[in-house]
Write an enzyme that holds these catalytic residues in place. Sequence first.
Site, short mmCIF file in Angstrom:
data_model
loop_
_atom_site.label_atom_id
_atom_site.label_comp_id
_atom_site.label_asym_id
_atom_site.label_seq_id
_atom_site.Cartn_x
_atom_site.Cartn_y
_atom_site.Cartn_z
CB THR A 12 -0.68 0.22 1.33
OG1 THR A 12 -1.82 -1.10 1.34
CG2 THR A 12 -1.61 2.12 0.96
CE LYS A 44 -4.26 -1.09 -1.20
NZ LYS A 44 -2.54 -1.32 -1.74
N GLY A 56 -7.27 7.55 3.95
CA GLY A 56 -6.29 6.81 3.30
C GLY A 56 -5.55 5.56 4.44
CB SER A 135 4.72 -1.01 1.42
OG SER A 135 4.16 -1.14 -0.48
CB ALA A 167 3.77 2.46 -9.41
CB CYS A 170 7.33 0.58 -3.51
SG CYS A 170 6.32 -0.66 -2.01
CB THR A 173 3.37 1.12 -5.17
OG1 THR A 173 3.35 1.05 -3.15
CG2 THR A 173 3.14 2.17 -5.15
#
Length: 185
Positions: A12, A44, A56, A135, A167, A170, A173
């Site tokens: 997330t 989320k 969130g 994360s 993104a 990670c 993500t």
Amino acid sequence: MSENDPIKWRGTTIISVRKGNQVVVAGDGQVSLGPTVIKTSARKVRRLGRGDVIAGFAGATADAFTLFERLEAKLETHPGQLTRACVELAKDWRTDRYLRRLEAMMIVADATTTLILTGNGDVLEPEDGLAGIGSGGHFALSAAKALHDIDGLDPETIARKAMKIAAEVCVYTNENLVVETLGDA
């Protein structure tokens, strides 16, 4: 991960960007179990209360929904008082035997305030109007900090660019975003 460790849900990235009269909360859609992507379009980020609060979450989904429900109840008890509602939730979260086991973090924002809530009883207000959890939260937060002072970039553009960068670095993500905005451009 050893063979005795349970497989953990991971992932997330949630970012909040406040600039001018707007606040944006954005979250990715990926849910991972160990090395496997289970879902790519989880929601989320959502509006709470009368639609005047955005929240969130990062962490266990069932735990987050429990916290959303509890926060909505606190917002009903303390309408228009986001900080007070969050402090009351944090007290419960820290002292209630059941809630104490919940594994999640939240970013919540209304027209004037952005807060990070944790199970340790923390209710933190970032000084610069930027917050990131999950994360990829540190990656997104770093990117948002770098972009925040660039003239002509609105909060949504900053949040989207920050999430894209997160993104890219990670593995937990993705770029399937849910973005909610409060305030006028």
